[in-house]
Design an enzyme around this catalytic site. Structure first.
Site, PDB file in Angstrom:
ATOM      1  N   ASP A 136      24.616 -41.272  49.389  1.00 13.71           N
ATOM      2  CA  ASP A 136      24.331 -41.981  48.139  1.00 13.71           C
ATOM      3  C   ASP A 136      25.448 -41.820  47.112  1.00 13.71           C
ATOM      4  OD1 ASP A 136      22.909 -43.444  46.223  1.00 13.71           O
ATOM      5  OD2 ASP A 136      22.006 -41.629  45.400  1.00 13.71           O
ATOM      6  N   GLU A 152      22.498 -31.796  53.363  1.00 14.66           N
ATOM      7  CA  GLU A 152      21.338 -32.581  53.801  1.00 14.66           C
ATOM      8  C   GLU A 152      21.443 -33.150  55.214  1.00 14.66           C
ATOM      9  OE1 GLU A 152      20.540 -35.491  50.798  1.00 14.66           O
ATOM     10  OE2 GLU A 152      19.765 -34.003  49.383  1.00 14.66           O
ATOM     11  N   TYR A 158      13.226 -32.966  45.108  1.00 13.48           N
ATOM     12  CA  TYR A 158      12.941 -34.012  44.129  1.00 13.48           C
ATOM     13  C   TYR A 158      11.443 -34.208  43.940  1.00 13.48           C
ATOM     14  CZ  TYR A 158      17.905 -35.090  44.259  1.00 13.48           C
ATOM     15  OH  TYR A 158      19.272 -35.011  44.162  1.00 13.48           O
ATOM     16  N   GLU A 173      20.272 -29.382  44.037  1.00 12.51           N
ATOM     17  CA  GLU A 173      19.946 -30.722  43.545  1.00 12.51           C
ATOM     18  C   GLU A 173      18.505 -30.755  43.070  1.00 12.51           C
ATOM     19  OE1 GLU A 173      20.859 -34.179  45.852  1.00 12.51           O
ATOM     20  OE2 GLU A 173      22.730 -33.330  46.652  1.00 12.51           O
TER      21      GLU A 173
END
Length: 658
Positions: free
Chosen positions: A225, A477, A533, A571
């Protein structure tokens, strides 16, 4: 390091480049004196993946020392406006464009080509493209060796001097150093041509794919991303060094009361004696020694500390017949880093990491390095009370680390191992828990691992002497829930442990699927990094109360697993439009970003083993187009032009107290 973990060894007698897993390699070239444990690891990897056949080619590699000018060395910048041409039909090789480009436009170096244009076809170009410039080679009286040093060439490149191929490189985020003494002409102007390519695949880093459009154009499809910027992003230098020269050096530190030992190792390409001198900030000589290896004792040493940096200057000299043959001087900082239980220790004292995941990303220049942008970023980070950042998701330009050394910032240095799952919306898949895509069971894995090992080697070779670098991050990731991933990453971690003379901690950032019950790789890490997240990709908006419970539940399960290592959140964040406000809050507003952060802070403060929080992201950045992105990723604490959102003031309030 934890008990049982092997510390890094001293500087290897030669830096090696190992070309692994390439079809047709059936022999091994053994240079006496340079084969070591590093090669044994690579042989083991190659043997396992080729059914026992040995096929490792070993070649000497040029030094990664940052270029400098002094009484024996020359450094000339080649930055400026270069000739540029796209090659969508890949015909440049057949038409011998290496001998000179025609029908060109001007392109700034350093800089990314995408954001220079006003048409979409040029911005989104995928394929081969070429640069050209000229340089004058001085006709020096003293015999020298000449090199070209590119800060990076994204993603793969072939370099030509006067039409002669002088080097090639795979990987777009670390220096490319090529010799030109045999191709360049002294006392004349020389033509430099670079062929580059920005396609993505699953055999090199970062990972992605290429899609063919109906009109015949190629479109890159990243598995990550952030925008796939390409070009010559960093400075280019013409460098000369003496025939007998300093090729590399390394340092590591040992504290003894108020004193410090600076263990050093120097590699040269000759036989003349080496002298090493250490001077304090005022230029006073505080220690000296002779020999290519040794230790400098520093009385009452000034330590390099967080946001309170003290830098010494180390000078390496080659002497012969009473004359100076070569010298190299660089700033270093005396400090130690290790993990003890759930604590990260700097100089034996616990440190809590607070700061950001970042990107090399700015308006117009894309990923191109700019001193003004770097200065603004450090000032914003200092204002907010930060002390750390991760070079997500690739090693940054050399100058970022130089500034971090000066400012006393801690850096988690990350190799470009991103996109190791098959997803065109990797950010959503990783954020919410991806489906297994059998990534590490594919036939592309051997070549990918070779590229990964090379990138790890180049990163550590370049950045090993920076006091700001406190850890190496070896992935971001990936899929980690299979035995195939475990086997893959164990080799990567073993290799990194061999290379670092300081034995810094190793880590990697885990996505949601890498749960406490399923992750096969977390125990390879000296401290665990989590990207989470909850409240954004998982149970966002009015469901944030459920996100809170799910977040606490996962952390309880990590605690139960009992790894007894620090955890750092590398993150966490929520996309936020800089001018959007609403009461009551909704997702994408400034109010919701602040509420989301409060949820994360509540979790971080409950668990003693959580020893760091790096927000995603420092600033808004460009990404591929999509219905979940509004002209890029908007999770920045600052806007893309480095102005604070509301949450920046909340972070400053919190971090100033920690």
């Amino acid at each position: 390091m934890r008990k049982g973990r092997q510390k890094g060894v001293s500087l290897l007698p030669a830096t090696l480049f190992c070309d692994l897993c390439v079809p047709g390699l059936n022999s091994i070239i053994e240079e006496k004196g340079i084969l070591n444990r590093k090669v044994k690891i690579l042989r083991k990897i190659k043997s396992r993946e080729s059914g026992g056949k040995r096929g490792t080619q070993i070649m000497l590699k040029f030094s990664e020392l940052y270029p400098q000018a002094n009484e024996k060395r020359l450094r000339i910048s080649l930055d400026g406006a270069w000739k540029f041409r796209f090659d969508p039909e890949a015909k440049g090789g057949k038409e011998q464009w290496q001998n000179g480009l025609s029908d060109t436009i001007l392109m700034p170096v350093p800089g990314s080509f995408a954001d220079m244009f006003t048409d979409a076809h040029s911005r989104d170009y995928c394929g081969d493209f070429w640069y050209e410039t000229e340089f004058f080679l001085p006709d020096e009286a003293e015999e020298k060796e000449y090199f070209l040093r590119f800060g990076s060439l994204t993603h793969r490149a072939v370099v030509y001097c006067n039409g002669i191929e002088v080097g090639s490189h795979e990987g777009g985020f670390l220096p490319v150093v090529v010799p030109i003494s045999g191709a360049a002409k002294k006392g004349e102007r020389n033509r430099l041509v670079i062929k580059l390519n920005n396609e993505l695949n699953e055999e090199s880093l970062p990972c992605g794919a290429v899609h063919q459009l109906k009109d015949g154009r190629k479109l890159v499809k990243p598995y990550f991303d952030f925008y796939n910027y390409a070009g010559i992003h960093r400075s280019v230098y013409l460098v000369s060094v003496p025939k007998e020269s300093i090729e590399d050096y390394s340092v590591r530190y040992e504290l003894e009361g108020d004193d410090a030992l600076v263990h050093y190792s120097v590699r040269t390409n000759g036989t003349h004696p080496v002298k090493v001198e250490l001077r304090d900030k005022e230029g006073v000589l505080v220690a000296e020694a002779e020999g290519s290896t040794g230790a400098l004792r520093v009385k009452n040493a000034h330590l390099w500390k967080v946001r309170n940096a003290y830098l010494y200057s180390i000078s390496i000299l080659i002497m012969g017949e009473g004359k100076l043959i070569d010298s190299y001087t660089e700033e270093i900082g005396i400090r130690t880093v290790k993990i003890e239980g759930t604590k990260i220790l700097l100089n034996g004292e616990p440190v809590y990491l607070k700061g950001y995941g970042k990107h090399e990303d700015f308006e117009v220049i894309g990923r191109g390095f700019n001193w003004g942008v770097a200065k603004r970023d450090f000032e914003c980070m200092k204002w907010s009370g930060a002390n750390c950042f991760r070079t997500s998701h690739y090693p940054y330009a050399d100058e970022w680390y130089q500034m971090a050394d000066e400012e006393g910032f801690l850096v988690i240095d990350e190799v470009p191992a991103v996109g190791m799952m098959r997803s065109m919306s990797n950010f959503a898949a990783a954020g919410s828990g991806s489906k297994y895509t059998y990534f590490f069971e594919a036939p592309t894995v051997p070549k990918l691992k070779a590229a990964h090992l090379q990138a790890v080697e180049e990163m550590i070779a370049r950045d090993k002497n920076h006091p700001s670098v406190i850890a190496w991050s070896l992935f971001n990731e990936p899929e980690t829930i299979s035995e195939y991933a475990r086997e893959y990453f164990k080799d990567i971690f073993d290799y990194a442990r061999e290379l670092d003379p300081e034995g810094r901690p190793l880590t990697g950032a885990l996505e949601k699927t890498s749960s406490p019950e399923k992750c096969q790789c977390c125990d390879l890490c000296d401290f665990v990094c989590l990207n989470r997240y909850y409240g954004w990709y998982i149970s966002g908006g009015p469901e944030i109360v459920d996100a809170r419970e799910a977040f606490f539940d996962e952390m309880d399960r990590w605690e139960k697993r009992g790894l007894n290592v620090p955890f750092v959140f590398t993150e966490f964040g929520a996309d936020t439009l800089g001018m959007e406000h609403k009461l009551p809050s909704v997702m994408w507003t400034q109010e919701y970003q602040s509420e989301y952060m409060e949820l994360c802070f509540e979790v971080f403060d409950r668990y003693d083993f959580i020893q760091g929080e790096l927000v995603w992201n420092f600033a808004d950045f460009q990404a591929s187009e999509g219905i979940m992105r509004v002209n890029g990723n908007k999770k920045g604490v600052f806007t893309r032009i480095r102005q604070p959102k509301d949450v920046a003031y909340r972070l400053k309030e919190r971090w100033d107290k920690i």
